[in-house]
Design a protein around this motif. Structure first.
Motif, PDB file in Angstrom:
ATOM      1  N   GLU A 712       0.833  -1.199   0.000  1.00 38.63           N
ATOM      2  CA  GLU A 712       0.000   0.000   0.000  1.00 38.63           C
ATOM      3  C   GLU A 712       0.872   1.255   0.000  1.00 38.63           C
ATOM      4  O   GLU A 712       0.603   2.222  -0.712  1.00 38.63           O
ATOM      5  CB  GLU A 712      -0.929  -0.012   1.229  1.00 38.63           C
ATOM      6  N   GLU A 713       1.921   1.216   0.809  1.00 42.32           N
ATOM      7  CA  GLU A 713       2.848   2.350   0.864  1.00 42.32           C
ATOM      8  C   GLU A 713       3.529   2.549  -0.487  1.00 42.32           C
ATOM      9  O   GLU A 713       3.683   3.691  -0.974  1.00 42.32           O
ATOM     10  CB  GLU A 713       3.882   2.099   1.962  1.00 42.32           C
ATOM     11  N   ALA A 714       3.932   1.437  -1.121  1.00 40.54           N
ATOM     12  CA  ALA A 714       4.578   1.536  -2.438  1.00 40.54           C
ATOM     13  C   ALA A 714       3.607   2.101  -3.470  1.00 40.54           C
ATOM     14  O   ALA A 714       3.990   2.934  -4.313  1.00 40.54           O
ATOM     15  CB  ALA A 714       5.086   0.164  -2.865  1.00 40.54           C
ATOM     16  N   ASP A 715       2.333   1.674  -3.402  1.00 46.13           N
ATOM     17  CA  ASP A 715       1.321   2.194  -4.342  1.00 46.13           C
ATOM     18  C   ASP A 715       1.189   3.705  -4.228  1.00 46.13           C
ATOM     19  O   ASP A 715       1.191   4.425  -5.241  1.00 46.13           O
ATOM     20  CB  ASP A 715      -0.038   1.546  -4.051  1.00 46.13           C
ATOM     21  N   SER A 716       1.053   4.148  -3.009  1.00 49.42           N
ATOM     22  CA  SER A 716       0.858   5.595  -2.818  1.00 49.42           C
ATOM     23  C   SER A 716       2.077   6.381  -3.307  1.00 49.42           C
ATOM     24  O   SER A 716       1.938   7.467  -3.892  1.00 49.42           O
ATOM     25  CB  SER A 716       0.583   5.890  -1.350  1.00 49.42           C
ATOM     26  N   MET A 717       3.287   5.825  -3.082  1.00 43.73           N
ATOM     27  CA  MET A 717       4.502   6.509  -3.562  1.00 43.73           C
ATOM     28  C   MET A 717       4.523   6.575  -5.099  1.00 43.73           C
ATOM     29  O   MET A 717       4.861   7.618  -5.685  1.00 43.73           O
ATOM     30  CB  MET A 717       5.750   5.781  -3.067  1.00 43.73           C
ATOM     31  N   TYR A 718       4.169   5.478  -5.754  1.00 41.72           N
ATOM     32  CA  TYR A 718       4.140   5.464  -7.216  1.00 41.72           C
ATOM     33  C   TYR A 718       3.126   6.474  -7.744  1.00 41.72           C
ATOM     34  O   TYR A 718       3.397   7.195  -8.719  1.00 41.72           O
ATOM     35  CB  TYR A 718       3.791   4.065  -7.733  1.00 41.72           C
ATOM     36  N   LEU A 719       1.963   6.540  -7.130  1.00 41.26           N
ATOM     37  CA  LEU A 719       0.923   7.448  -7.603  1.00 41.26           C
ATOM     38  C   LEU A 719       1.310   8.904  -7.365  1.00 41.26           C
ATOM     39  O   LEU A 719       0.964   9.786  -8.163  1.00 41.26           O
ATOM     40  CB  LEU A 719      -0.405   7.126  -6.908  1.00 41.26           C
ATOM     41  N   GLU A 720       2.001   9.141  -6.250  1.00 40.93           N
ATOM     42  CA  GLU A 720       2.479  10.511  -6.005  1.00 40.93           C
ATOM     43  C   GLU A 720       3.474  10.950  -7.078  1.00 40.93           C
ATOM     44  O   GLU A 720       3.553  12.130  -7.433  1.00 40.93           O
ATOM     45  CB  GLU A 720       3.125  10.605  -4.621  1.00 40.93           C
ATOM     46  N   MET A 721       4.231   9.986  -7.601  1.00 38.94           N
ATOM     47  CA  MET A 721       5.190  10.298  -8.675  1.00 38.94           C
ATOM     48  C   MET A 721       4.542  10.244 -10.054  1.00 38.94           C
ATOM     49  O   MET A 721       5.229  10.308 -11.075  1.00 38.94           O
ATOM     50  CB  MET A 721       6.360   9.304  -8.624  1.00 38.94           C
ATOM     51  N   ASP A 722       3.199  10.050 -10.056  1.00 38.51           N
ATOM     52  CA  ASP A 722       2.450   9.940 -11.310  1.00 38.51           C
ATOM     53  C   ASP A 722       2.954   8.765 -12.150  1.00 38.51           C
ATOM     54  O   ASP A 722       3.066   8.843 -13.368  1.00 38.51           O
ATOM     55  CB  ASP A 722       2.551  11.243 -12.110  1.00 38.51           C
ATOM     56  N   ARG A 723       3.256   7.673 -11.470  1.00 36.82           N
ATOM     57  CA  ARG A 723       3.689   6.450 -12.153  1.00 36.82           C
ATOM     58  C   ARG A 723       2.701   5.334 -11.834  1.00 36.82           C
ATOM     59  O   ARG A 723       3.011   4.353 -11.185  1.00 36.82           O
ATOM     60  CB  ARG A 723       5.098   6.076 -11.715  1.00 36.82           C
ATOM     61  N   SER A 724       1.467   5.556 -12.316  1.00 33.77           N
ATOM     62  CA  SER A 724       0.436   4.530 -12.073  1.00 33.77           C
ATOM     63  C   SER A 724       0.783   3.227 -12.777  1.00 33.77           C
ATOM     64  O   SER A 724       0.346   2.147 -12.361  1.00 33.77           O
ATOM     65  CB  SER A 724      -0.925   5.033 -12.541  1.00 33.77           C
ATOM     66  N   ASP A 725       1.567   3.315 -13.873  1.00 33.18           N
ATOM     67  CA  ASP A 725       1.950   2.087 -14.574  1.00 33.18           C
ATOM     68  C   ASP A 725       2.767   1.175 -13.675  1.00 33.18           C
ATOM     69  O   ASP A 725       2.622  -0.059 -13.700  1.00 33.18           O
ATOM     70  CB  ASP A 725       2.720   2.416 -15.842  1.00 33.18           C
ATOM     71  N   LEU A 726       3.644   1.751 -12.848  1.00 33.36           N
ATOM     72  CA  LEU A 726       4.437   0.941 -11.929  1.00 33.36           C
ATOM     73  C   LEU A 726       3.564   0.331 -10.833  1.00 33.36           C
ATOM     74  O   LEU A 726       3.775  -0.821 -10.422  1.00 33.36           O
ATOM     75  CB  LEU A 726       5.556   1.787 -11.310  1.00 33.36           C
ATOM     76  N   ALA A 727       2.589   1.118 -10.357  1.00 36.75           N
ATOM     77  CA  ALA A 727       1.675   0.589  -9.341  1.00 36.75           C
ATOM     78  C   ALA A 727       0.862  -0.572  -9.899  1.00 36.75           C
ATOM     79  O   ALA A 727       0.658  -1.601  -9.228  1.00 36.75           O
ATOM     80  CB  ALA A 727       0.754   1.699  -8.845  1.00 36.75           C
TER      81      ALA A 727
END
Length: 1133
Positions: A712-727
């Protein structure tokens, strides 16, 4: 089993000496009686919220300490009635008091005082309904639980000392003061004296105790002895039943005071005292035996004089009354158990079954697999495998070793001729030993299970224990010597001597050091290979192992990955030793399962055995050793650098892994990489390198969070970086498709239709795997997954949905074949055929029709698609049915296939056979009617096919004529079509004539019987003319009757006796009546050529009459008006 004295003991006030003690096995109360009327009820309870302190390790305190007042003399007998929560006590004055529990305290319920003699023994029967009380003067009283006296008896000239009930309450055993045991029935009738085989020399002896285990918690073996009789001189015999002529005899070599079975009849405690050979001083001991007389342990007890012994209900503690104290000893049972591949294997007995119940408890998923094994001897585990040793046959001395995997599936077995008292196993070998020899079984070679040959090595010094590693086998002997063999060659390498007999042996991971626990619970260490020990670092900076000694040890386990580490259980404390230096002890009573990665896995078997059907994960405990705890504390409180230095001084892969994880958290990639190198974690090294190539620190933190499972923490970090593809990719790797769909629909990035469709299908698979078909359908529809959608419709039995899906599919779609098969399995022939035809699988459609017995459809399809094989298949199947004499099934087969003429032929055959067996005429008529109707169906079929061929080209008359001509051409059997109704007519008139005769219509009956003369080929002539003779005589047409008799006498095949009987009967009739018809009746008149009425049997002389549309038979209109169906073919009018 291992026994040791607990630090807990209870002192009786005023130093009053105890006389007796008894422990209530259900409620846990202890009753003790002593001098000066002392009677106390005590209750020990354990209170601990920590799961590690369950069982014996939990602190105990007295929750009840009640003094019961009522006795004046010394209380000599106390006995519990567990079923009804009553306590019965008696004193030296003969006073008996029954106590009851009320609101948590004990009160007097009943008092009885005989005032003549003293009570020597009291015993409740197994169900608590009856109590037997014996007095010293020979008086016996049997009473009920409610206080009523059932019967009493005076055994004159006998001094009684003991009494015991049989488990079924049918037998009473009375122990006499003289040492004899008398057997009585439950009504007080003498049966016989018991033969005492354990007393070899004559002399004055007294009985110390009679204990008969009632079997309430099952038996360790089906033939297990359960009746123990022990004498004060130490002699004891254990019997299977009261007149067992082959008892187990024991000489305990001690003065016995009291005996007691444990809760399941597996251990007999014999309490008393020993006199030292060199000293005059006596010391108290309790000796423990199996029901088969095998000595388990000897427990020394402090004090001057022991007076009683009592087991706790769970069998884990024993109370000992000594002087004015109650001492407690803890028992560590030798359970049949093992641990392999995260699975705890344990065995227990059920009262209702003779077999052992073996449970394979997979602790990761909390799954349980159960199997039942007869005469189980031991459970041994190693790696991923388990060995169950049992007796192969009760009648023969043959034993079997069963190799199982971690879920209890048998993989292999080996039958051996020695009793496997001791079994150990390595990664490749199983070693089973009796006292005289051991067998070696190489069960695994080159990663393949196999049954290799077995080697036998005999020995004269009895074996008492064994252990082995991959290259070493250790055998302990009763003399104290220890032999070391090499594996797999079984060559004797060295012999060692020891002062005590070993009970348990264990080798460390490199076979350099041996741990020995002797029968007294003393643990010592023995260095086997000094060079190997020094090479691996063993003994580095540590004390001499020869001086190592620990007492009261009952379990130990070496670490799998470090030869210097081991854990041991000493009483209720677990010690961890590194280089023979102990860490601070841990309070627990668990059995050690595994020691690896600086973690000890322990299982509380005592708690599991309380409810073995439902093992609880709370009873599985993990302990971290000190170095792991210290390293974690250093990392958290001091810093990575100091922790790194500490781990370098105390290296272990687990500690380096801990350091690597901490360094990753702080993005100290250099330290993390070094730590991963030390613990040889290639994946970790690759991960650190990948992190080094990332330039964004938030990206590194996100990757580290994902690495440690904080998704969950990793998801939020990816989305904050606008990298939804990584999430999304992270969730795809995890298989979390719900989150993938949520991310795709959240609008955080461009929604990929293909990926969304994949997510829908994956979620559909998730529900389908859990058999939630309705939920799966919704997602498969959105994912356009027609194949899985068809499967879901089929599992839901939603056949309309399946039909809609089939219609939506294009022709020749590969799924249509599967849908057709689905329909065929549930008997939906028409839908299956449509599906098969849509994908051009005509053969499959026809096969489905044949399989579902829809032969008409099969024939129709075969004709439409010009497939000629159907006729041969039809005839082949019909022949098969006829061979099995299933003629009616063959008829139904031909009828459904519209082969009406073939069906009719078989039907005519059935009717003829029934007629020959002289079955009920009405049944025969029905069979002929059915056959004729099949012929009518055939004629209609021919006419219809001819009309379809000539439609539009010829007139109706010409087409009908062509149909009739085709019928004549196709009728291979002459007359089968023209005379289709002839059999039905014959039996119809045969039945009609008899009905008319019984109805009093004599003339009509005779006319109908006359009509039967045309059917001599169907109905036997003797029956026709016999009926005609009776009807004619009844209507006084004796001329016709005379001609019938003439015909009967002239029939061929009649015996002379039968012909004579006809003549005698004719003579008797015609001497009284002239053979002339009383009415004018011309047998050969032209009216015989007229149609016959099927209602009356008379010729129809009118011009207007009724004709049946099916069978084409006629009847008078005024007669047929009384019927709703045709009298012949039963067609509804």
């Amino acid at each position: 089993y291992f026994f040791y004295l607990n630090q807990l003991w209870i002192a009786i006030p005023n130093n009053i000496h105890l006389k007796c003690v008894s422990w209530n096995k259900d409620q846990g109360c202890i009753a003790c009686g002593g001098d000066d009327g002392l009677l106390k009820v005590l209750k020990l309870e354990t209170q601990s919220d920590d799961v590690r302190f369950k069982g014996l390790a939990a602190p105990s305190n007295l929750s009840m300490n009640q003094t019961l007042e009522g006795h004046r003399g010394a209380v000599q007998v106390v006995t519990w009635n567990e079923q009804y929560e009553k306590l019965t006590t008696s004193d030296q004055n003969g006073l008996i008091i029954v106590w009851m529990l009320y609101k948590g305290a004990w009160y007097e319920e009943m008092i009885n005082n005989r005032n003549k003699s003293v009570v020597r023994s009291m015993s409740w029967n197994a169900d608590g309904q009856k109590i037997c009380i014996v007095y010293e003067d020979g008086a016996v009283i049997v009473g009920s639980v409610d206080g009523n006296r059932i019967w009493g008896k005076e055994l004159k000239g006998s001094q009684l000392a003991h009494v015991a009930w049989s488990p079924d309450s049918k037998i009473l055993l009375f122990g006499m003061a003289s040492g004899e045991v008398h057997i009585y029935d439950n009504q007080g009738n003498f049966i016989m004296k018991m033969a005492i085989g354990c007393l070899v020399a004559a002399g004055s002896v007294s009985i110390a105790g009679i204990q008969w285990y009632a079997g309430t918690r099952g038996y360790v073996r089906p033939d297990c002895p359960c009746l123990a009789i022990c004498f004060n001189n130490g002699r004891c015999q254990i019997m299977r039943y009261e007149n067992d002529d082959n008892p187990v005899c024991i000489d305990t070599l001690m003065n016995v005071v009291s005996i007691q079975w444990n809760q399941c009849g597996s251990v007999l405690a014999v309490a008393g005292f020993l006199r030292a050979s060199t000293k005059e001083k006596e010391f108290n001991v309790v000796q423990f035996y199996t029901p088969f007389g095998e000595h388990l342990r000897t427990l020394k007890v402090p004090g001057k004089q022991m007076s009683g012994v009592a087991w706790e209900g769970g069998g884990l503690r024993i109370a000992l009354a000594v002087d004015s104290y109650i001492y407690f000893a803890n028992i560590r049972p030798d359970y049949k158990w093992g641990y392999c591949c995260s699975t705890v294997v344990y065995a227990y007995t059920k009262p209702e079954r003779q077999e052992y119940c073996v449970v394979f408890w997979e602790t990761k998923n909390n799954e349980k697999f159960v199997k039942y094994v007869k005469s189980l001897l031991s459970v041994t585990t190693s790696g991923d495998f388990c060995i169950l040793a049992s007796k192969a046959d009760e009648t023969q001395l043959q034993y079997v070793l069963i190799l199982c995997n971690s879920i209890g599936t048998p993989l292999d077995s080996k039958y051996i001729d020695i009793e496997p008292l001791f079994v150990t196993m390595t990664k490749t070998h199983v070693i089973a030993a009796s006292k005289e020899a051991f067998y070696l079984w190489q069960y695994r070679v080159a990663k393949k299970l196999t049954a290799m040959g077995i080697n036998q090595v005999s020995t004269q010094d009895p074996i008492c224990c064994i252990t082995a590693t991959d290259k070493t086998l250790i055998v302990g002997r009763e003399s104290g010597s220890i032999h070391r063999y090499s594996l797999p060659t079984v060559a004797l390498l060295q012999k060692y001597t020891s002062s005590n007999r070993a009970y348990y042996l264990s080798l460390n991971c490199n076979s350099s050091r041996l741990a020995i626990i002797d029968i007294a619970g003393v643990m010592t260490l023995l260095d086997l290979d000094v060079s190997a020990a020094s090479d691996s670092g063993t003994n580095r900076g540590s004390a001499d192992s020869s001086k190592f000694e620990r007492k009261d040890v009952w379990d130990m386990k070496w670490a799998n990955d470090n030869p210097d580490l081991f854990a041991m259980m000493e009483k209720t404390r677990m010690y961890v030793f590194r280089n023979l230096d102990p860490e601070e002890p841990i309070q627990t009573s668990g059995y050690i399962c595994n020691f690896e990665d600086l973690e000890i896995k322990s299982v509380l078997l005592d708690e599991i055995m309380k409810s073995p059907e439902k093992p609880n994960k709370d009873n599985l405990i993990n302990f971290e050793i000190r170095s792991l705890r210290d390293s974690r504390a250093l990392i958290e409180n001091v810093g990575i650098e100091d922790a790194s230095q500490f781990i370098e001084d105390n290296p272990h892969p687990r500690l380096w892994r801990l350091l690597a994880e901490a360094a990753l958290q702080k993005l100290d990639l250099k330290t993390a990489e070094q730590a991963f190198v030390h613990c040889r974690d290639n994946q970790g090294i690759e991960f650190v390198k990948r992190l080094g190539n990332l330039h964004s620190e938030p990206m590194k933190k996100a990757e580290v969070a994902a690495y440690f499972g904080r998704f969950e923490e990793a998801d939020s970090m990816y989305l904050e970086m606008d990298r939804s593809d990584l999430a999304i990719n992270l969730r795809i790797k995890l298989g979390d498709w719900f989150k993938v769909m949520q991310l795709l629909k959240s609008g955080s990035g461009a929604c990929d239709d293909a990926l969304l469709q994949q997510a829908y299908n994956a979620i559909g698979d998730y529900f389908a795997d859990r058999q939630k078909w309705a939920n799966a359908v919704q997602y498969y529809q959105q994912g356009l997954n027609q194949e899985r959608l068809a499967e879901c419709y089929y599992m839901l039995e939603d056949y309309p949905g399946l039909e809609r899906l089939a219609t939506e599919l294009p022709e020749n779609h590969r799924l249509l074949s599967d849908i057709g098969e689905m329909y065929a399995t549930v008997g939906m022939c028409e839908q299956a055929v449509n599906a098969y035809l849509n994908c051009n699988q005509t053969r499959a459609a026809i096969d489905t029709c044949v399989h579902l017995n829809q032969w008409n459809k099969a024939v129709e399809l075969a004709r439409t698609h010009n497939m000629k094989e159907i006729k041969s298949l039809l005839s082949k199947y019909a022949s098969h049915l006829l061979e099995k004499n299933k003629i009616l099934e063959a008829v139904e087969l031909y009828r459904k296939a519209h082969h009406f003429l073939d069906a009719a032929k078989l039907m005519f055959k059935i009717a003829e056979d029934e007629a020959k067996r002289k079955s009920n005429p009405l049944r025969v008529k029905k069979l002929y009617v059915l056959a004729a109707q099949l012929v009518e169906n055939y004629q209609e079929q021919v006419k219809t096919s001819q009309q379809s061929k000539t439609k539009g080209s010829k007139s109706e008359v010409s087409s009908a004529l062509a149909g009739l001509l085709e019928v004549d051409a196709c009728s291979s059997e002459t007359g089968i079509v023209d005379s289709a109704w002839r059999g039905a007519e014959a039996y119809h008139f045969f039945l009609l004539a008899q009905r008319q005769l019984y109805a009093g219509l004599m003339e009509n009956a005779m006319r109908t019987a006359l009509h039967l003369r045309e059917y001599e080929d169907i109905i036997p002539a003797v029956e026709i003319y016999s009926l005609l003779a009776v009807c004619a005589a009844s209507s006084r047409a004796f001329g016709t009757c005379s001609r019938a008799f003439i015909k009967l006498e002239s029939l061929e095949g009649q015996s002379p006796e039968q012909q004579q009987l006809y003549k005698d009967l004719a003579l008797e009739i015609f001497t009284k009546h002239a053979p002339k018809d009383s009415l004018f009746f011309n047998l050969f008149s032209s009216e015989d050529k007229l149609p016959t009425c099927i209602v009356t049997g008379l010729p129809i002389q009118e011009y207007q009459f009724w004709m049946c549309g099916v069978c084409k038979h006629c009847a008078l209109e005024q007669e047929i008006s009384k019927y709703n169906t045709c009298p012949l073919c039963h067609t509804v009018l």
